[in-house]
Design an enzyme around this catalytic site. Structure first.
Site, mmCIF file in Angstrom:
data_model
loop_
_atom_site.group_PDB
_atom_site.id
_atom_site.type_symbol
_atom_site.label_atom_id
_atom_site.label_comp_id
_atom_site.label_asym_id
_atom_site.label_seq_id
_atom_site.Cartn_x
_atom_site.Cartn_y
_atom_site.Cartn_z
ATOM 1 N N GLY A 75 0.838 -1.194 0.000
ATOM 2 C CA GLY A 75 0.000 0.000 0.000
ATOM 3 C C GLY A 75 0.869 1.237 0.000
ATOM 4 O O GLY A 75 0.651 2.175 -0.750
ATOM 5 N N ALA A 76 1.876 1.204 0.861
ATOM 6 C CA ALA A 76 2.793 2.326 0.961
ATOM 7 C C ALA A 76 4.043 1.873 1.709
ATOM 8 O O ALA A 76 4.034 0.832 2.359
ATOM 9 C CB ALA A 76 2.143 3.479 1.716
ATOM 10 N N MET A 77 5.106 2.652 1.575
ATOM 11 C CA MET A 77 6.348 2.336 2.284
ATOM 12 C C MET A 77 6.929 3.620 2.846
ATOM 13 O O MET A 77 7.065 4.605 2.127
ATOM 14 C CB MET A 77 7.329 1.648 1.318
ATOM 15 C CG MET A 77 8.700 1.368 1.901
ATOM 16 S SD MET A 77 8.629 0.201 3.296
ATOM 17 C CE MET A 77 10.103 0.689 4.200
ATOM 18 N N GLU A 78 7.306 3.555 4.124
ATOM 19 C CA GLU A 78 7.641 4.771 4.869
ATOM 20 C C GLU A 78 9.090 5.227 4.722
ATOM 21 O O GLU A 78 9.692 5.684 5.685
ATOM 22 C CB GLU A 78 7.320 4.541 6.347
ATOM 23 C CG GLU A 78 8.266 3.569 7.081
ATOM 24 C CD GLU A 78 7.818 2.123 7.061
ATOM 25 O OE1 GLU A 78 7.020 1.763 6.178
ATOM 26 O OE2 GLU A 78 8.264 1.357 7.915
ATOM 27 N N ASN A 79 9.668 5.129 3.535
ATOM 28 C CA ASN A 79 11.037 5.608 3.355
ATOM 29 C C ASN A 79 11.151 7.009 3.941
ATOM 30 O O ASN A 79 10.301 7.858 3.681
ATOM 31 C CB ASN A 79 11.381 5.666 1.870
ATOM 32 C CG ASN A 79 10.920 4.435 1.143
ATOM 33 O OD1 ASN A 79 11.367 3.343 1.436
ATOM 34 N ND2 ASN A 79 9.973 4.611 0.241
ATOM 35 N N HIS A 114 -0.558 6.782 8.881
ATOM 36 C CA HIS A 114 0.238 5.603 9.221
ATOM 37 C C HIS A 114 1.710 5.801 8.832
ATOM 38 O O HIS A 114 2.620 5.589 9.630
ATOM 39 C CB HIS A 114 -0.350 4.388 8.489
ATOM 40 C CG HIS A 114 0.334 3.092 8.759
ATOM 41 N ND1 HIS A 114 -0.193 2.125 9.580
ATOM 42 C CD2 HIS A 114 1.505 2.586 8.301
ATOM 43 C CE1 HIS A 114 0.618 1.087 9.625
ATOM 44 N NE2 HIS A 114 1.667 1.347 8.849
ATOM 45 N N GLU A 115 1.915 6.238 7.602
ATOM 46 C CA GLU A 115 3.295 6.393 7.115
ATOM 47 C C GLU A 115 4.008 7.533 7.825
ATOM 48 O O GLU A 115 5.188 7.423 8.163
ATOM 49 C CB GLU A 115 3.320 6.609 5.595
ATOM 50 C CG GLU A 115 2.666 5.492 4.786
ATOM 51 C CD GLU A 115 3.147 4.100 5.126
ATOM 52 O OE1 GLU A 115 4.333 3.948 5.488
ATOM 53 O OE2 GLU A 115 2.342 3.155 5.054
ATOM 54 N N HIS A 129 5.331 6.560 11.129
ATOM 55 C CA HIS A 129 6.595 5.818 11.045
ATOM 56 C C HIS A 129 7.812 6.737 10.944
ATOM 57 O O HIS A 129 8.928 6.286 11.182
ATOM 58 C CB HIS A 129 6.604 4.940 9.788
ATOM 59 C CG HIS A 129 5.937 3.609 9.953
ATOM 60 N ND1 HIS A 129 6.159 2.776 11.020
ATOM 61 C CD2 HIS A 129 5.082 2.950 9.141
ATOM 62 C CE1 HIS A 129 5.451 1.653 10.854
ATOM 63 N NE2 HIS A 129 4.780 1.743 9.727
ATOM 64 N N GLU A 188 4.662 -1.945 13.400
ATOM 65 C CA GLU A 188 3.420 -1.860 12.629
ATOM 66 C C GLU A 188 2.196 -1.737 13.519
ATOM 67 O O GLU A 188 1.244 -1.040 13.183
ATOM 68 C CB GLU A 188 3.277 -3.094 11.736
ATOM 69 C CG GLU A 188 4.253 -3.105 10.587
ATOM 70 C CD GLU A 188 4.200 -1.823 9.772
ATOM 71 O OE1 GLU A 188 3.095 -1.357 9.419
ATOM 72 O OE2 GLU A 188 5.264 -1.263 9.507
#
Ligand SMILES: *[C@@H]1O[C@H](CO)[C@@H](O)[C@H](O)[C@H]1NC(C)=O
Ligand SMILES: *[C@@H]1O[C@H](CO)[C@@H](O)[C@H](O)[C@H]1NC(C)=O
Ligand SMILES: *[C@@H]1O[C@H](CO)[C@@H](O)[C@H](O)[C@H]1NC(C)=O
Ligand SMILES: *[C@@H]1O[C@H](CO)[C@@H](O)[C@H](O)[C@H]1NC(C)=O
Length: 442
Positions: free
Chosen positions: A313-317, A349-350, A353, A372
């Site tokens: 869905g997404a990635m918190e880079n 959410h991201e 993080h 998570e």
């Protein structure tokens, strides 16, 4: 719609297989002898002056070689990575680590062109030379064995050059029909370093990474006119949070308390105003979390980009969050309320993080649930702050509590449709979830 910008399509097919990305990785390492020593004492490693003799071949004994273990030894600690990537195709540099006369670097599907070289960072200490090197496929290491020991508390620099295939497998640094994107993941969360990234890319494209663009210049490399973009150093961070993207995307931006906020997407999506909702909400959510965590957002910018094909869905880079288009883009004329709700919660959410996970990081992936789990809770707080009249916190019961019950009720799992709500690259640790859109109302 976007098109491949690295390569024309026919050429792309060929280059995907044969293209070579010149990559230089320079790594400064420091040696931590005491931990290594303690480790040695527990391991069946040779003590005969360092000559590595393999243990006699017994049938079932698990290997004690460091390169057969998935966790890196702590004998070397990375200080910084200087990475230059030229994505005509790409590689996947990474975490690295070592034993005193052994250097292990995570490496997957890369061909090393020149032999690696090790130099001492401090005058007065000579670096041992590399005795042998091989790739350990199972554990995804490049193994470098040295002809002498590294000296405690000294810094060394390792230089490697490699090529790799820029595949469109949505893994590692990958190629897509629309753009190029790269994400590092699954590497080693506890080993953090500062990254100096440089990207070489085609004229007319924009290069992004975790840090702020420092300078872009036109250069000629291998008789091609290309651009070279250097980025400011990152915070000290885990390799799995590193990201590089080269695209012809458009952006919209605003600034909140000196933090630049940008939303990137395909030009038609930006032109249609589809990034506006995300841009509207990001600043307030970021401010909310600064207050919630009592800790200032440490970066100069917060980029978020919608990718047409993205695994999770997404990635918190850190500083460059990647999303699927449906998790970031909102169009008033055809998106549903549930789309909007998903966007607000995933952004929250991201962004959560950025502190919990990025600034403070788990030691190893077995604690991912904490990372998570916490973000999956505070996403409601962030979204509630951004949309106070939604009563979105009420949905915790439906979306999460009941979902956990469903997981616990294991005999039902096989009946449950495989519809995962993944927010990131690591799918949630359950194999079956309640249908995520059941009774979602706003
Ligand atoms: C890495 O890059 C930074 C910034 O360009 C530079 O100051 C530093 O000396 C480089 N380190 C190495 C080991 O080359
Ligand atoms: C890497 O090496 C393998 C084996 O020699 C070869 O088949 C492959 O094409 C190479 N890949 C790249 C990108 O150079
Ligand atoms: C913000 O967007 C405007 C166009 O709307 C653009 O001119 C400007 O360069 C952007 N600023 C940054 C820092 O990207
Ligand atoms: C974003 O905010 C602006 C200004 O408050 C508002 O006019 C616009 O409708 C908002 N857009 C969306 C999609 O929420």
């Amino acid at each position: 719609m976007g098109k491949g910008f690295f390569l024309s399509k026919p050429l792309g097919v060929v280059c995907m297989i044969l293209g070579a990305g010149a990559v230089a990785t320079i790594i400064a390492l420091s040696v931590v002898y005491s931990q290594e020593k303690a480790k040695n004492d527990n391991q069946v490693l040779p003590t005969d002056g360092g000559t590595t003799t393999k243990p006699p071949a017994t049938t079932a004994a698990p290997s004690n070689e460091p390169w057969d273990k998935y966790r890196l030894p702590k004998s070397l600690v990375p200080q910084q990575y200087n990475v230059t990537l030229w994505p005509r195709l790409l590689p996947d540099t990474t975490g690295l680590y070592i034993f005193t006369d052994l250097i292990l670097i995570h490496s997957n599907k890369l061909n090393y062109t020149d032999s690696a070289s090790l130099t001492s960072f401090d005058s007065g200490v000579k670096a041992p030379s590399i005795k042998s090197s091989f790739l350990q496929i199972e554990t995804q290491y490049l193994v470098l064995q040295l002809d002498g020991k590294l000296v405690k508390d000294h810094m060394y620099q390792l230089y490697t050059k490699f090529t790799g295939e820029l595949a469109d497998d949505l893994g590692g640094f990958y190629r897509s029909e629309y753009y190029e994107a790269g994400v590092k993941k699954y590497v080693y969360p506890a080993m953090k370093a500062v990254f100096h990234i440089t990207l070489i890319h085609d004229i007319g494209t924009v290069a992004l990474s975790n840090g702020m663009q420092k300078e872009t210049s036109s250069v000629v490399i291998e008789s091609q006119n290309v651009q070279k973009t250097a980025f400011g150093p990152t915070e000290k961070m885990s390799t799995y949070l590193l990201a590089f993207i080269v695209s012809d995307f458009a952006q919209i931006n605003n600034t909140i308390d000196d933090v630049l906020i940008r939303i990137f997407a395909r030009k038609p999506a930006i032109d249609a105003g589809q990034g506006q909702y995300a841009l509207n909400k990001t600043g307030p959510i970021l401010k909310f979390f600064e207050g919630y965590y009592s800790s200032k957002y440490p970066l100069l910018k917060s980029d978020q980009i919608a990718l047409p094909d993205f695994n999770a869905g997404a990635m918190e880079n850190w500083g460059l969050i990647t999303y699927r288009e449906t998790a970031l883009l909102y169009d008033e004329s055809f998106s549903s309320n549930s789309n909007k709700e998903r966007i607000a919660t995933i952004i929250a959410h991201e962004l959560a993080h950025m502190w919990f996970g990025n600034l403070v990081t788990l030691r190893w992936w077995n604690d991912l649930w904490l990372n998570e789990g916490f973000a999956s809770y505070v996403e409601y707080l962030g979204a509630d702050n951004a949309e106070p009249d939604w009563n979105i916190k009420d949905l915790i019961v439906l979306n999460d509590v009941h979902r956990v019950f469903a997981v616990d009720a294991w005999p039902l799992l096989t009946l449950c449709p495989l519809k995962k709500r993944t927010f990131r690259n690591q799918p949630r640790s359950v194999s079956c979830l309640m249908p995520s859109h059941t009774a979602r109302a706003t």
